[in-house]
Motif scaffolding. Sequence first.
Motif, short mmCIF file in Angstrom:
data_model
loop_
_atom_site.label_atom_id
_atom_site.label_comp_id
_atom_site.label_asym_id
_atom_site.label_seq_id
_atom_site.Cartn_x
_atom_site.Cartn_y
_atom_site.Cartn_z
N PHE A 24 0.82 -1.10 0.14
CA PHE A 24 -0.15 0.07 -0.03
C PHE A 24 0.90 1.24 0.11
O PHE A 24 0.69 2.21 -0.78
CB PHE A 24 -0.98 0.00 1.17
N LEU A 25 1.86 1.18 0.72
CA LEU A 25 2.81 2.50 0.79
C LEU A 25 3.61 2.49 -0.50
O LEU A 25 3.59 3.61 -0.66
CB LEU A 25 3.63 2.25 2.01
N GLN A 26 3.96 1.39 -1.05
CA GLN A 26 4.86 1.48 -2.16
C GLN A 26 4.05 2.12 -3.18
O GLN A 26 4.44 2.77 -3.89
CB GLN A 26 5.26 0.13 -2.46
N SER A 27 2.84 1.83 -3.05
CA SER A 27 1.79 2.31 -4.21
C SER A 27 1.46 3.89 -3.92
O SER A 27 1.22 4.46 -4.91
CB SER A 27 0.85 1.56 -4.33
N TRP A 28 1.13 4.26 -2.88
CA TRP A 28 0.73 5.45 -2.44
C TRP A 28 1.66 6.72 -2.03
O TRP A 28 1.40 7.70 -2.85
CB TRP A 28 -0.10 5.31 -1.02
N VAL B 51 -5.98 -5.31 -6.17
CA VAL B 51 -6.36 -3.96 -6.53
C VAL B 51 -7.61 -3.80 -5.39
O VAL B 51 -7.95 -2.67 -4.93
CB VAL B 51 -6.98 -3.72 -8.07
N THR B 52 -8.45 -4.88 -5.30
CA THR B 52 -9.56 -4.92 -4.58
C THR B 52 -9.10 -4.57 -3.06
O THR B 52 -9.60 -3.88 -2.26
CB THR B 52 -10.19 -6.12 -4.59
N VAL B 53 -8.08 -5.06 -2.51
CA VAL B 53 -7.36 -5.14 -1.22
C VAL B 53 -6.83 -3.56 -0.87
O VAL B 53 -7.06 -2.95 0.09
CB VAL B 53 -6.55 -6.16 -0.85
N ILE B 54 -5.94 -3.33 -2.18
CA ILE B 54 -5.12 -2.00 -1.81
C ILE B 54 -5.70 -0.61 -2.00
O ILE B 54 -5.72 0.11 -1.12
CB ILE B 54 -3.86 -2.00 -2.77
N GLY B 133 -3.41 6.03 -6.63
CA GLY B 133 -2.03 5.48 -6.31
C GLY B 133 -1.25 5.08 -7.33
O GLY B 133 -1.61 5.79 -8.66
N THR B 134 -0.19 4.52 -7.49
CA THR B 134 0.81 4.32 -8.43
C THR B 134 1.20 2.87 -8.48
O THR B 134 0.81 1.90 -7.78
CB THR B 134 2.19 5.04 -8.26
N GLY B 135 1.85 2.25 -9.61
CA GLY B 135 2.29 0.87 -9.85
C GLY B 135 3.22 0.73 -8.63
O GLY B 135 3.61 -0.54 -8.63
N GLY B 136 3.88 1.73 -8.06
CA GLY B 136 5.04 1.36 -7.13
C GLY B 136 6.12 0.81 -7.36
O GLY B 136 6.94 0.44 -6.59
N SER B 137 6.36 1.02 -8.73
CA SER B 137 7.66 0.48 -9.39
C SER B 137 8.16 1.39 -10.56
O SER B 137 7.55 1.72 -11.03
CB SER B 137 7.37 -0.99 -10.08
N LEU B 142 2.44 3.24 -13.58
CA LEU B 142 1.01 3.02 -13.61
C LEU B 142 0.34 4.09 -12.73
O LEU B 142 0.99 4.53 -11.84
CB LEU B 142 0.59 1.92 -13.42
N LEU B 143 -0.84 4.60 -12.95
CA LEU B 143 -1.55 5.30 -12.04
C LEU B 143 -2.80 4.40 -11.51
O LEU B 143 -3.56 3.88 -12.63
CB LEU B 143 -1.77 6.68 -12.66
N TYR B 144 -3.44 4.72 -10.57
CA TYR B 144 -4.73 4.22 -10.08
C TYR B 144 -5.65 5.32 -9.91
O TYR B 144 -5.39 6.12 -9.40
CB TYR B 144 -4.83 3.33 -8.99
N LEU B 145 -6.91 5.30 -10.48
CA LEU B 145 -8.03 6.23 -10.34
C LEU B 145 -8.89 5.79 -9.73
O LEU B 145 -9.28 4.59 -9.47
CB LEU B 145 -8.52 6.69 -11.87
N ASP B 146 -9.58 6.56 -8.91
CA ASP B 146 -10.87 6.34 -8.20
C ASP B 146 -12.05 5.93 -8.97
O ASP B 146 -13.31 5.99 -8.18
CB ASP B 146 -11.11 7.27 -6.98
N LYS B 147 -12.13 5.85 -10.06
CA LYS B 147 -13.29 5.64 -10.97
C LYS B 147 -12.96 4.42 -11.78
O LYS B 147 -11.94 4.16 -12.26
CB LYS B 147 -13.62 6.88 -11.97
#
Lengths: 166, 339
Positions: A24-28, B51-54, B133-137, B142-147
């Motif tokens: 979660f932190l890595q993504s956020w 994705v559902t969890v994070i 959020g992002t892909g974190g890597s 990547l980006l994550y949107l709330d829609k």
Amino acid sequence: MREEIQVYRFSIAATVGLPLAALFLQSWIPLRLGFFSIFDLPLLVVIFFAVARRDPATGLLTGCAIGLLQDALTAQPVGLYGISKTVVGYAASSLGVRIDVENPITRGLMTVAFYLLQRLVYMAVANGMAAQDIAWRWGHDIGASLANGALAVVVFAMLDTFKQRS
Amino acid sequence: MENFFTRYRNATVLAVVLFLQIFALAVQVKRPEDPRHPEAGSVRLIRVWVVTVITPFEKALVSSSHWVRNLWASYVDLRGVAQENREKNAEIERLKLSQAQLSEEARQARRLQVLLDFKQQSALETVAARVIGTGGSEQSRLLYLDKGSNDGIRPDMPVITPDGVVGKTREVYAGTTQVLVINDANSGLGAALEVSRLQGILRGTPAGDTVLLYVMKDEKVSPGDRLVTSGGDRVFPKGLPVGTVIEVKPGSDLFYSIRVKPAANLGRLEEVLVVTRAPHPQTDEGQAPMRASDIINSHLPNYSPKPKEEQPASNRSTPGAAPAPAGDPTPPLPQGDPR
């Protein structure tokens, strides 16, 4: 006489919660601090669990699970982080059996080495199997490994609170 | 036998786990790609689970971040007010607190106003979404949107800001959307230089840069030239700002190596627009879609396009590849993103 090595275990909440929190932190965090993407919190959690449990089979399975979850958040084929973190989990737990991994300097250096190992395995698999074009960038990769090593000293000290003596 | 497995338990587990992952990876890489459904079955399932969890936590955090910022601003001001309390009366204190809250709201309102103005002036139908959020890597931008699909978002929709193009939607879940940003190494879009109309393909690099490919060395390109979408990829509408050329170097082959600074600030995105419907690009009736190799060949002097009937549908590299816009002297681009 050989010194007895302490093996630790973790509660189920910590076993599940810490990797998810790291993901979660890595993504956020990179949303607010772009440079944070050079860090790899899930890797630090893999190393921490592996060296604390000191069981290579458990270490590699932990690395595999966390790596696959990390893959799921990326646009890459699932398995690239899975494979590289499996190798790191195995190597870290094997190392944990042999040396003192409670010392902050050892922890930092160990993380630097495992970051580079992960990067090498990731690059080999991504370029060899997934037709990616990932190049080794000396300056960047060494810098990122040192940054992760420094962060590991702090993060491991925080994670020590979750350890339970077995 | 038992002794063997007991003795080599760890190595055996390692070999089995690695083999299974390599096998699964090979299956994913080998499977033919469908641009609408790049992944199927278990792989998509893993992504959906994660994705559902994070993302609910990210949504909650982003939603509450404005409240937290207000709280922080109030806290900071309160500390200041406490020091000045002897000199100032209660009305000024209240005004200062209000001002702190209002200024944050005003900043947000200004951002949203810019977005709204753009949305109203544009002919595009869009859905505004927050980046959670992002892909974190570093390997995957990547980006994550709330829609998500509940809001009418589908895969392969352009994602933009008033400043320029951000990327395109990739995996779409019920309440979350994954966006492949234009600086990801797997990303690609049809772009053209705004003035000269020279076309190329904009791609990301593993280092996170964006480069324009397939512009011949004998063309004139200079730093400062602006890029817009060409519309040929059938994902991005024509004419959206893409970026500015910052470096032009001769490449190792026939083409330039052109580095581009994206028009949108990809490192600091809070709200974006997903284009759910765009006017169809003008097309020359009867012109068959072109393959990526045709586009590259079209830059060569001996190129002659194939007649429509000679091009079987199965040979098309991208189902959505577009014919050239009417009056456009240059051929269209294929869909840039092979995913």
